[in-house]
Design a protein around this motif. Structure first.
Motif, PDB file in Angstrom:
ATOM      1  N   UNK A   1       0.832  -1.206   0.000  1.00 31.38           N
ATOM      2  CA  UNK A   1       0.000   0.000   0.000  1.00 31.38           C
ATOM      3  C   UNK A   1       0.862   1.250   0.000  1.00 31.38           C
ATOM      4  N   UNK A   2       2.041   1.149   0.638  1.00 33.22           N
ATOM      5  CA  UNK A   2       2.945   2.299   0.721  1.00 33.22           C
ATOM      6  C   UNK A   2       4.173   2.138  -0.170  1.00 33.22           C
ATOM      7  N   UNK A   3       4.594   0.912  -0.382  1.00 27.10           N
ATOM      8  CA  UNK A   3       5.760   0.641  -1.209  1.00 27.10           C
ATOM      9  C   UNK A   3       5.260   0.403  -2.635  1.00 27.10           C
ATOM     10  N   UNK A   4       5.608   1.295  -3.545  1.00 28.36           N
ATOM     11  CA  UNK A   4       4.965   1.347  -4.851  1.00 28.36           C
ATOM     12  C   UNK A   4       5.837   0.713  -5.927  1.00 28.36           C
ATOM     13  N   UNK A   5       5.404  -0.464  -6.418  1.00 24.80           N
ATOM     14  CA  UNK A   5       6.099  -1.110  -7.524  1.00 24.80           C
ATOM     15  C   UNK A   5       5.323  -0.843  -8.807  1.00 24.80           C
ATOM     16  N   UNK A   6       5.991  -0.805  -9.944  1.00 24.11           N
ATOM     17  CA  UNK A   6       5.289  -0.547 -11.206  1.00 24.11           C
ATOM     18  C   UNK A   6       4.279  -1.653 -11.510  1.00 24.11           C
TER      19      UNK A   6
END
Length: 770
Positions: free
Chosen positions: A697-702
């Motif tokens: 939710x906070x760690x944004x992967x493509x």
């Protein structure tokens, strides 16, 4: 999705029947229909469920740990703390070694007195259900007394800083000293100094850490787990106090790793609980557990000072590197060494000075990650190349051309790679393939960037790496390959099959590969360091060639020709000079079996064995060889919002020889996506040592919506040290992507963001002069 291009000029003048073809991988059907189990799919009757209690503080003294209420809870079978464990440590040094002395860097299995990072394990629980284990974890009473902490590696190096490891927090230093740097700077017309920073990032592999352990009738601890290293059985045995032959590791065929499963994760906990309870035990990390349960990519501070003539020739380079090792050492000395050697990039620099240090802090420990230090170095050296080109008013590609290493020239450590160096060809082709530039519109600006790289394949040669492989043919003509190689998604197993059938002259549907079992498959070494194809592929090649030679000798006798005249292809055996001589492959095998001719071979392949680099000059051989290539990017940047869209992504790599072009394209696509996340969005954010981005939710992967079609240009110099002239592509596919994006963003907005990730907030602040 990927589009592939293979220029005619790059095609090897070699005809293969199986190698070089985009055949369906042997593991594809099972994965496509969901038949291949994840490690987490394995269960056993009567198994227990485990949980790990972790510290909520990054630096503290454990003054109380009371587990009585947890142990009294119905359904709880075991609660282990450091008091119940053998007086042993968990290994953290580089895995898979079979004879080299290990660094004395092991860590505590569970906290005895001192907590060094947020999430460090305090206790293990095994219960009849996961819910009971979770409840028991909440019943454990503990008290932590805060201790002074340090979270910045540069602060950790200062006198008086809290000591996390050793006497001064410095866990490793490396250096390269070549030529006369002072004279090089004196001869320069322009000197460019910049500092670049990279961030903590997460592997984000498909399956979080999970495993199942049980003790069999022979008192062997069996562990089924998703791992990159089955040779961990030795380290686990040492940690729990049993002989090496009393631990067996069986790897899964899916789950992903990217370096995050190179270290031991759940295995020691499982072994301890199974040994203590004599029951099967399953331990599964949630994604949030996983974020705390394995090492991250090292953040680096990279200071570059480059001297250059107006004609574009680099006269001197001075580099300072500092990496954050976190609370424990793990593979930090080796990651730092890779970064040190990679610091000048694929360029010929006569006057070079690199000073590098890895420093402990109370942050999460850091360890292996795809690219392994060389990726962080590439982020800096390729942005520095653009900065210098701008400073002297020269085209970016032309400036690079004037400094590229050429085939036969020595790298920074004085070692000339034995293979072709096609960096210039790769960079030019990637840049050309971007095609016509997209038109800017309104507040959206368009930018383009390129990054070239030099990435090793194969482990450090002073580790004296070896790999074993077994190839055999059954009486009906079917082929069996046995190898301890781990394969959790990258396709190593299928590559071995394709190599074996090319040599033996059968088709891919006639081979089965048994892999990743420390008790019954020949130990092949780690699936790390872009080594599997080079090392394990060559072991299987040598074994298959030995079998083929015996088969060809018997066929030659039957045909009345020389063994060199025998052709094994398409499940048939023929004589090149006698069209009237032929038999089926299975017929030849039955003939050999009837005469007791050996139809199998166990082979060992050895990498070059060298001494360590000179500790002062850094000169010597560090790796067997290198892969070279480049990545080109086009981006659109919204100057009002700071949003970056990657419009075009083109990779060009010299892979030596494709074993399977479709598999190579898959590596390139994955590297492009992972590199895009590294550049633009992914970051593990720690505040005073506490993780504030604990989930996706906070760690944004493509996502698939963020990544464009990747164009793969695959060149084949056929000069590599792998089977049939192959080079490695696993890590190189990622390495140049992030700096190419950084250069494209700088080209678009006219300002450079010197620290990754390049977020919209940073872009807006830069455009506003903040």
């Amino acid at each position: 999705m990927s589009t592939s291009f293979d220029p005619t000029a790059a095609r090897a003048n070699v005809a293969f029947r199986q190698v070089g073809k985009p055949l369906a991988r042997t593991d594809a059907p099972g994965k496509a229909i969901g038949r291949t189990p994840y490690a987490g799919d394995y269960v056993m009757p009567g198994m227990l469920h485990a949980k790990v209690l972790r510290s909520p503080m990054p630096s503290a003294r454990l003054v109380k740990l009371d587990v009585r209420k947890a142990r009294a809870l119905p359904g709880v079978v075991a609660v282990l703390t450091a008091r119940e464990l053998p007086d042993r440590l968990a290994p953290t040094d580089i895995p898979g070694q079979t004879g080299q002395a290990r660094l004395k860097t092991d860590q505590q299995i569970l906290v005895r007195e001192r907590v060094r990072y947020h999430g460090e394990p305090l206790a293990l629980i095994a219960a009849e259900s996961a819910d009971i284990a979770e409840h028991a974890m909440k019943l454990i009473e503990y008290k932590l007394e805060p201790l002074p902490a340090v979270f910045d590696p540069e602060e950790a190096m200062r006198p008086g800083a809290p000591v996390v490891q050793g006497t001064d927090n410095v866990v490793a230093r490396h250096a390269i000293n070549k030529g006369d740097v002072a004279a090089g700077f004196a001869a320069a017309d322009v000197v460019v100094e910049r500092t670049y920073r990279t961030q903590f990032i997460e592997h984000a592999f498909l399956e979080p850490e999970v495993g199942l352990a049980w003790i069999d009738e022979n008192d062997v601890v069996n562990i089924r787990v998703s791992t990159q290293v089955i040779e961990h059985f030795r380290f686990i045995a040492d940690a729990i106090g049993v002989p090496h032959n009393k631990v067996r590791i069986m790897g899964a065929l899916v789950g992903g790793g990217f370096g995050g499963k190179e270290d031991i994760t759940v295995e020691v906990y499982l072994a301890l609980l199974a040994k203590h309870t004599h029951r099967p035990v399953r331990l599964e990390f949630t994604r949030e557990d996983s974020f705390m349960g394995h090492g991250k990519r090292h953040p680096f501070v990279l200071r570059y000072k480059t001297g250059v003539k107006r004609d574009g020739k680099i006269t001197a380079l001075e580099v300072g590197l500092i990496s954050d090792a976190g609370a424990y050492v793990f593979l930090s000395p080796y990651v730092l060494l890779y970064g040190t050697i990679a610091a000048p990039g694929p360029y010929l620099i006569e006057n070079l000075k690199v000073d590098a240090a890895s420093v402990s802090t109370n942050n999460m420990y850091t360890s292996a990650f795809r690219g392994f230090g060389a990726a962080q170095a590439c982020v800096a050296y390729e942005q520095q190349m653009d900065e210098i080109a701008q400073a002297i008013g020269m085209d970016r590609l032309e400036f690079r051309r004037r400094n590229y290493l050429k085939t036969g020239e020595p790298t920074a450590t004085g070692f000339p790679p034995p293979s072709a160096i096609w960096t210039e060809r790769c960079a030019d082709l990637a840049w050309q393939a971007l095609g016509e530039k997209t038109k800017a519109k309104g507040a959206v600006r368009i930018g383009r960037g390129l990054a070239a790289y030099q990435q090793s394949y194969g482990r450090l040669t002073f580790l004296h790496d070896t790999s074993e492989g077994w190839v055999g043919v059954e009486v009906d003509g079917t082929v069996v390959v046995r190898s301890g190689v781990t394969d959790i998604g990258a396709g190593q197993v299928s590559a071995l099959a394709q190599i074996a059938v090319e040599i033996l002259g059968v088709t891919l549907d006639n081979v089965v590969v048994y892999n990743s079992d420390s008790a019954v498959t020949p130990l092949a070494g780690t699936t790390t360091a872009t080594r599997a194809l080079y090392m394990t592929g060559n072991a299987v090649r040598v074994a298959a060639e030995a079998v083929r030679n015996r088969l060809a000798a018997r066929a030659a006798k039957a045909f009345g020709v020389a063994a060199e005249d025998v052709v094994l292809a398409d499940n048939k055996v023929t004589a090149a000079s006698r069209s009237d001589k032929s038999m089926g492959f299975a017929e030849l095998i039955r003939l050999c079996a009837s005469e007791g001719i050996q139809r199998s071979e166990l082979a060992i392949f050895r990498a070059p064995f060298t001494d360590r680099l000179d500790p002062v000059t850094g000169q010597g051989q560090a790796y067997p060889d290198f892969t070279y290539g480049a990545h080109a990017i086009e981006v659109a940047v919204d100057t009002e919002t700071g949003e970056v869209s990657v419009l075009k992504s083109v990779a060009c790599h010299d892979v030596g020889q494709c074993i399977n072009p479709a598999a190579v394209e898959g590596q390139i696509e994955g590297g492009a996506a992972q590199g895009q996340g590294y550049a633009l969005s992914e970051e593990m954010i720690y505040r005073e040592g506490r993780l504030t981005t604990p989930s996706f939710s906070e760690y944004l992967i493509p996502t698939a919506m963020d990544v464009p079609v990747v164009k793969s240009i695959i060149l084949e110099s056929r000069s590599g040290l792998g089977p049939f002239g192959a080079k490695g592509i696993g890590e190189p596919a990622l390495t140049p992507v992030a700096p190419a994006i950084a250069n494209a963003v700088a080209d678009a907005i006219g300002k450079r963001i010197f620290d990754l990730p390049i977020t919209p907030e940073k872009i807006v602040r830069a455009l506003n002069g903040i």
